[in-house]
Design a protein around this motif. Structure first.
Motif, mmCIF file in Angstrom:
data_model
loop_
_atom_site.group_PDB
_atom_site.id
_atom_site.type_symbol
_atom_site.label_atom_id
_atom_site.label_comp_id
_atom_site.label_asym_id
_atom_site.label_seq_id
_atom_site.Cartn_x
_atom_site.Cartn_y
_atom_site.Cartn_z
ATOM 1 N N HIS A 174 -2.902 -0.856 -4.535
ATOM 2 C CA HIS A 174 -2.901 0.665 -4.511
ATOM 3 C C HIS A 174 -2.011 1.250 -5.500
ATOM 4 N N LEU A 175 -1.069 0.343 -6.288
ATOM 5 C CA LEU A 175 -0.034 1.024 -7.142
ATOM 6 C C LEU A 175 -0.421 0.285 -8.435
ATOM 7 N N PRO A 176 -0.039 1.093 -9.674
ATOM 8 C CA PRO A 176 0.068 0.282 -11.107
ATOM 9 C C PRO A 176 0.679 -1.169 -10.880
ATOM 10 N N LEU A 177 0.009 -2.132 -11.350
ATOM 11 C CA LEU A 177 0.678 -3.383 -11.269
ATOM 12 C C LEU A 177 2.143 -3.561 -11.635
ATOM 13 N N ALA A 178 2.557 -3.274 -12.680
ATOM 14 C CA ALA A 178 3.739 -3.217 -13.096
ATOM 15 C C ALA A 178 4.826 -2.615 -12.004
ATOM 16 N N LYS A 179 4.269 -1.550 -11.426
ATOM 17 C CA LYS A 179 5.368 -0.916 -10.571
ATOM 18 C C LYS A 179 5.445 -1.503 -9.247
ATOM 19 N N ALA A 180 4.201 -2.029 -8.861
ATOM 20 C CA ALA A 180 4.215 -3.062 -7.665
ATOM 21 C C ALA A 180 5.109 -4.078 -7.706
ATOM 22 N N ASN A 195 2.576 3.998 -0.110
ATOM 23 C CA ASN A 195 2.364 2.818 -0.631
ATOM 24 C C ASN A 195 3.594 2.007 -1.597
ATOM 25 N N THR A 196 4.477 3.048 -1.806
ATOM 26 C CA THR A 196 5.907 2.569 -2.463
ATOM 27 C C THR A 196 6.979 1.990 -1.366
ATOM 28 N N PHE A 197 6.770 2.779 -0.333
ATOM 29 C CA PHE A 197 7.428 2.009 0.887
ATOM 30 C C PHE A 197 7.012 0.784 1.192
ATOM 31 N N VAL A 198 5.528 0.463 1.453
ATOM 32 C CA VAL A 198 5.138 -0.856 1.620
ATOM 33 C C VAL A 198 5.440 -1.804 0.600
#
Length: 309
Positions: free
Chosen positions: A99-105, A157-160
């Protein structure tokens, strides 16, 4: 063994640990790509199950090589606790990758070293000196440069992804505790055996049979995940968790490059800058630990009192 030989042996073990952790980072980056590819058809929780199922398939040769005797342990309660935390971390991490851009995740996951360092000091009694604290902080700054928190805002999603990082730190510490008495391959086998039924439960609620190339993606995710786990446990067997975890930062540029190549996700100047900072921090940590390992062996030969630092 003379002092020089002991020093060389200690440094060799250190650099082996570093090499294993770098290999682990490459494998986990490849696994993230497979997860993203499979997510076109499957839910993240189901991908997690198939990653573990195929991971068990690829781990069978270990069991055949060692025999069932390798599974003998009096630490089953620790394995269960480690695997429960690990599966929660995996589910959060897979959700973030989907659910996030790969690099960001991936970069968000590298707030893990901060927590690992604190836990290693509190629960493992590891000695973390000022220079390594500084290097870890520098690496974390590199992650923040890539993330640029606040620029686009944090969503659920960032918190996940952040939750996955915290849980991953606990897993790293538990692996280090287990590796004191358990063989690396035993840790891999027990973890994979327990993860399959644990990950099946949430997968059943979102089940859909994969088709076509999706089978290849989930199988490859299992292969890369198992290989990464094997390299990771071997690295932690040979070096401090608080030293090795920052080195796994190399997964960030690996994942960013693959995301750009396969998915057209741009690698910005901020990503390049952050990756450069992380590489510098990792290189210094490895260099510093090599010096410390060499000096510790030399001091031990001179006087036992010098070890009481």
């Amino acid at each position: 063994m003379n002092t020089r030989s002991a020093s060389h042996a200690a440094q060799r073990q250190l650099w082996l640990a570093v090499g294993f952790m770098v290999a682990s980072a490459a494998m986990f980056a490849a696994m993230a790509v497979m997860i993203r590819l499979a997510s076109a058809e499957l839910h993240a929780f189901e991908i997690a199950f198939f990653r573990n199922f195929f991971g068990l398939v690829f781990a069978v040769p270990l069991l055949l090589r060692h025999g069932t005797g390798i599974l003998k342990t009096d630490k089953l309660h620790l394995y269960l606790g480690r695997c429960l935390i690990g599966i929660l971390s995996m589910l959060c991490g897979f959700w973030a990758i989907v659910h996030l851009p790969l690099a960001k995740a991936v970069t968000i996951s590298y707030s893990t070293p901060l927590f690992v360092t604190i836990l290693a000091v509190l629960f493992l009694g590891e000695v973390v000196r000022l220079r390594r604290w500084t290097a870890v902080a520098l690496g974390f700054i590199g992650v923040l440069v890539i993330m640029r928190p606040g620029a686009d805002g944090f969503d659920a999603n960032t918190f996940v992804a952040l939750a996955a990082a915290v849980l991953s730190a606990v897993v790293a510490i538990s692996i280090k505790v287990l590796s004191r008495t358990e063989k690396a391959d035993a840790i891999v086998l027990w973890t994979t055996l327990l993860w399959v039924p644990m990950s099946l439960v949430p997968a059943l609620f979102v089940w859909a049979w994969p088709s076509g190339w999706t089978w290849a993606w989930v199988a490859a995710a299992g292969f890369f995940g198992t290989a990464g786990h094997m390299f990771w446990t071997r690295a932690l067997k040979r070096g401090d968790a608080s030293m090795l975890t920052p080195i796994s930062f190399m997964q960030v540029p690996f994942a960013a490059a693959l995301a750009w190549w396969l998915f057209g996700e741009g690698v910005t100047a901020w990503t390049a800058l952050g990756a450069g900072i992380i590489f510098v921090a990792n290189a210094y940590i490895a260099h510093r630990e090599a010096q410390v390992a060499s000096r510790t062996v030399t001091d031990a030969e001179i006087s036992p009192e010098t070890q009481k630092r």
